[in-house]
Design a protein around this motif. Structure first.
Motif, PDB file in Angstrom:
ATOM      1  N   ALA A  25       0.836  -1.206   0.000  1.00  0.00           N
ATOM      2  CA  ALA A  25       0.000   0.000   0.000  1.00  0.00           C
ATOM      3  C   ALA A  25       0.867   1.251   0.000  1.00  0.00           C
ATOM      4  O   ALA A  25       0.572   2.226  -0.718  1.00  0.00           O
ATOM      5  CB  ALA A  25      -0.926  -0.012   1.212  1.00  0.00           C
ATOM      6  N   THR A  26       1.924   1.235   0.790  1.00  0.00           N
ATOM      7  CA  THR A  26       2.827   2.384   0.864  1.00  0.00           C
ATOM      8  C   THR A  26       3.512   2.605  -0.474  1.00  0.00           C
ATOM      9  O   THR A  26       3.548   3.723  -0.998  1.00  0.00           O
ATOM     10  CB  THR A  26       3.868   2.170   1.983  1.00  0.00           C
ATOM     11  OG1 THR A  26       3.171   2.041   3.227  1.00  0.00           O
ATOM     12  CG2 THR A  26       4.851   3.315   2.056  1.00  0.00           C
ATOM     13  N   ARG A  27       4.050   1.543  -1.037  1.00  0.00           N
ATOM     14  CA  ARG A  27       4.735   1.645  -2.340  1.00  0.00           C
ATOM     15  C   ARG A  27       3.779   2.168  -3.405  1.00  0.00           C
ATOM     16  O   ARG A  27       4.088   3.127  -4.121  1.00  0.00           O
ATOM     17  CB  ARG A  27       5.295   0.288  -2.770  1.00  0.00           C
ATOM     18  CG  ARG A  27       5.988   0.318  -4.138  1.00  0.00           C
ATOM     19  CD  ARG A  27       6.309  -1.083  -4.650  1.00  0.00           C
ATOM     20  NE  ARG A  27       5.216  -2.017  -4.558  1.00  0.00           N
ATOM     21  CZ  ARG A  27       4.155  -2.063  -5.372  1.00  0.00           C
ATOM     22  NH1 ARG A  27       4.034  -1.184  -6.359  1.00  0.00           N
ATOM     23  NH2 ARG A  27       3.216  -2.966  -5.212  1.00  0.00           N
ATOM     24  N   ALA A  28       2.591   1.577  -3.515  1.00  0.00           N
ATOM     25  CA  ALA A  28       1.634   1.963  -4.548  1.00  0.00           C
ATOM     26  C   ALA A  28       1.206   3.421  -4.395  1.00  0.00           C
ATOM     27  O   ALA A  28       1.131   4.169  -5.376  1.00  0.00           O
ATOM     28  CB  ALA A  28       0.416   1.045  -4.488  1.00  0.00           C
ATOM     29  N   SER A  29       0.939   3.825  -3.175  1.00  0.00           N
ATOM     30  CA  SER A  29       0.466   5.186  -2.922  1.00  0.00           C
ATOM     31  C   SER A  29       1.548   6.223  -3.219  1.00  0.00           C
ATOM     32  O   SER A  29       1.292   7.233  -3.879  1.00  0.00           O
ATOM     33  CB  SER A  29       0.004   5.326  -1.470  1.00  0.00           C
ATOM     34  OG  SER A  29      -1.049   4.440  -1.204  1.00  0.00           O
ATOM     35  N   LEU A  30       2.762   5.973  -2.744  1.00  0.00           N
ATOM     36  CA  LEU A  30       3.829   6.954  -2.927  1.00  0.00           C
ATOM     37  C   LEU A  30       4.353   6.992  -4.362  1.00  0.00           C
ATOM     38  O   LEU A  30       4.699   8.064  -4.869  1.00  0.00           O
ATOM     39  CB  LEU A  30       4.957   6.703  -1.931  1.00  0.00           C
ATOM     40  CG  LEU A  30       4.576   6.955  -0.468  1.00  0.00           C
ATOM     41  CD1 LEU A  30       5.755   6.671   0.448  1.00  0.00           C
ATOM     42  CD2 LEU A  30       4.043   8.368  -0.250  1.00  0.00           C
ATOM     43  N   GLU A  31       4.397   5.857  -5.033  1.00  0.00           N
ATOM     44  CA  GLU A  31       4.800   5.878  -6.446  1.00  0.00           C
ATOM     45  C   GLU A  31       3.796   6.675  -7.276  1.00  0.00           C
ATOM     46  O   GLU A  31       4.184   7.459  -8.144  1.00  0.00           O
ATOM     47  CB  GLU A  31       4.925   4.458  -7.001  1.00  0.00           C
ATOM     48  CG  GLU A  31       6.168   3.737  -6.547  1.00  0.00           C
ATOM     49  CD  GLU A  31       6.278   2.322  -7.104  1.00  0.00           C
ATOM     50  OE1 GLU A  31       5.330   1.837  -7.756  1.00  0.00           O
ATOM     51  OE2 GLU A  31       7.309   1.680  -6.860  1.00  0.00           O
ATOM     52  N   THR A  32       2.522   6.484  -7.010  1.00  0.00           N
ATOM     53  CA  THR A  32       1.494   7.217  -7.753  1.00  0.00           C
ATOM     54  C   THR A  32       1.544   8.702  -7.407  1.00  0.00           C
ATOM     55  O   THR A  32       1.426   9.559  -8.292  1.00  0.00           O
ATOM     56  CB  THR A  32       0.104   6.622  -7.480  1.00  0.00           C
ATOM     57  OG1 THR A  32       0.139   5.217  -7.767  1.00  0.00           O
ATOM     58  CG2 THR A  32      -0.963   7.281  -8.349  1.00  0.00           C
ATOM     59  N   SER A  86      -1.181  -1.863  -6.055  1.00  0.00           N
ATOM     60  CA  SER A  86      -1.251  -2.544  -4.758  1.00  0.00           C
ATOM     61  C   SER A  86      -1.983  -3.876  -4.820  1.00  0.00           C
ATOM     62  O   SER A  86      -1.827  -4.716  -3.943  1.00  0.00           O
ATOM     63  CB  SER A  86      -1.934  -1.646  -3.720  1.00  0.00           C
ATOM     64  OG  SER A  86      -3.306  -1.501  -4.015  1.00  0.00           O
ATOM     65  N   GLY A  87      -2.824  -4.044  -5.839  1.00  0.00           N
ATOM     66  CA  GLY A  87      -3.620  -5.258  -5.936  1.00  0.00           C
ATOM     67  C   GLY A  87      -4.887  -5.207  -5.096  1.00  0.00           C
ATOM     68  O   GLY A  87      -5.600  -6.199  -4.970  1.00  0.00           O
ATOM     69  N   ALA A  88      -5.175  -4.046  -4.517  1.00  0.00           N
ATOM     70  CA  ALA A  88      -6.390  -3.885  -3.706  1.00  0.00           C
ATOM     71  C   ALA A  88      -7.529  -3.398  -4.593  1.00  0.00           C
ATOM     72  O   ALA A  88      -7.287  -2.720  -5.597  1.00  0.00           O
ATOM     73  CB  ALA A  88      -6.139  -2.870  -2.590  1.00  0.00           C
ATOM     74  N   ASP A  89      -8.771  -3.740  -4.207  1.00  0.00           N
ATOM     75  CA  ASP A  89      -9.886  -3.200  -4.975  1.00  0.00           C
ATOM     76  C   ASP A  89      -9.951  -1.693  -4.755  1.00  0.00           C
ATOM     77  O   ASP A  89      -9.314  -1.143  -3.855  1.00  0.00           O
ATOM     78  CB  ASP A  89     -11.200  -3.900  -4.634  1.00  0.00           C
ATOM     79  CG  ASP A  89     -11.660  -3.689  -3.204  1.00  0.00           C
ATOM     80  OD1 ASP A  89     -11.330  -2.664  -2.584  1.00  0.00           O
ATOM     81  OD2 ASP A  89     -12.374  -4.563  -2.687  1.00  0.00           O
ATOM     82  N   LEU A  90     -10.693  -0.989  -5.592  1.00  0.00           N
ATOM     83  CA  LEU A  90     -10.676   0.464  -5.598  1.00  0.00           C
ATOM     84  C   LEU A  90     -11.031   1.105  -4.252  1.00  0.00           C
ATOM     85  O   LEU A  90     -10.275   1.949  -3.770  1.00  0.00           O
ATOM     86  CB  LEU A  90     -11.566   0.998  -6.720  1.00  0.00           C
ATOM     87  CG  LEU A  90     -11.437   2.483  -7.023  1.00  0.00           C
ATOM     88  CD1 LEU A  90     -10.004   2.864  -7.374  1.00  0.00           C
ATOM     89  CD2 LEU A  90     -12.369   2.865  -8.145  1.00  0.00           C
ATOM     90  N   PRO A  91     -12.137   0.728  -3.600  1.00  0.00           N
ATOM     91  CA  PRO A  91     -12.438   1.366  -2.308  1.00  0.00           C
ATOM     92  C   PRO A  91     -11.338   1.141  -1.266  1.00  0.00           C
ATOM     93  O   PRO A  91     -10.989   2.046  -0.503  1.00  0.00           O
ATOM     94  CB  PRO A  91     -13.751   0.718  -1.868  1.00  0.00           C
ATOM     95  CG  PRO A  91     -14.371   0.209  -3.128  1.00  0.00           C
ATOM     96  CD  PRO A  91     -13.224  -0.162  -4.015  1.00  0.00           C
TER      97      PRO A  91
END
Length: 135
Positions: A25-32, A86-91
Motif C-alpha cells: 500500500a505504501t509503495r503503490a500510494s507513494l509511487e502514484t 497494490s492489488g487492492a480493490d478500488l475502495p
C-alpha cells in the motif's frame, strides 16, 4: 520516524492483515503520488521519510525511462493506479492511500505536506488528506 514504525502505522490505520500488505500500500500510494507531483517536491518529501520509504518517491521522480512527473490525473485515474499497483480493490486502495498520506504527514516536519496538497487538484487533495477516519 523509523521504517518499521511507518509501516506499522500504515498497517494499523488501514487495518491490513500483514506488514507485506502495508508495504504494498505504501509503495503503490507513494509511487502514484510521485507521478502526480513535481519531481523536486517528491525528492524533498522522500528526504524526510525513512530511506526505504523515500525510495518509492525517488524511483519515480528520478527515473529517466518513466513518464514525466506532474501528470494531471482525475481522482479516478489516480486511485485506479494505486489499486493496480497494490492489488487492492478500488475502495480499499482509496482508504489505504489516505492512511499512507496521513502517516507521511506525521513523519515529516514543516509545511511539506501542505506543499504536496497545494500541488494537487482540490478534489484529489480533499480525498487523499481525509485521513484514516475519512474526516
Amino acid at each position: 520516524m523509523r521504517h518499521d514504525d511507518f509501516i506499522g502505522q500504515v498497517q494499523a490505520r488501514a487495518r491490513l492483515d500483514s506488514r507485506g500488505a502495508a508495504e504494498a500500500a505504501t509503495r503503490a500510494s507513494l509511487e502514484t503520488l510521485a507521478e502526480r507531483i513535481p519531481p523536486a517536491l517528491a525528492e524533498h518529501l522522500a528526504a524526510q521519510l525513512p530511506r526505504e520509504i523515500g525510495e518509492h518517491l525517488r524511483r519515480v521522480a528520478t527515473a529517466p525511462d518513466l513518464p514525466a512527473t506532474g501528470i494531471r490525473m482525475t481522482n479516478e485515474q489516480f486511485f485506479a493506479r494505486v489499486s493496480e499497483r497494490s492489488g487492492a480493490d478500488l475502495p480499499k486502495a482509496v482508504h489505504e492511500a489516505r492512511c499512507v498520506v496521513e502517516v507521511t504527514d506525521e513523519a515529516t516536519v514543516g509545511s511539506l505536506t501542505d506543499k504536496v496538497r497545494d500541488a494537487l487538484d482540490d478534489e484529489l487533495a480533499d480525498v487523499l488528506f481525509a485521513g484514516s477516519s475519512g474526516r
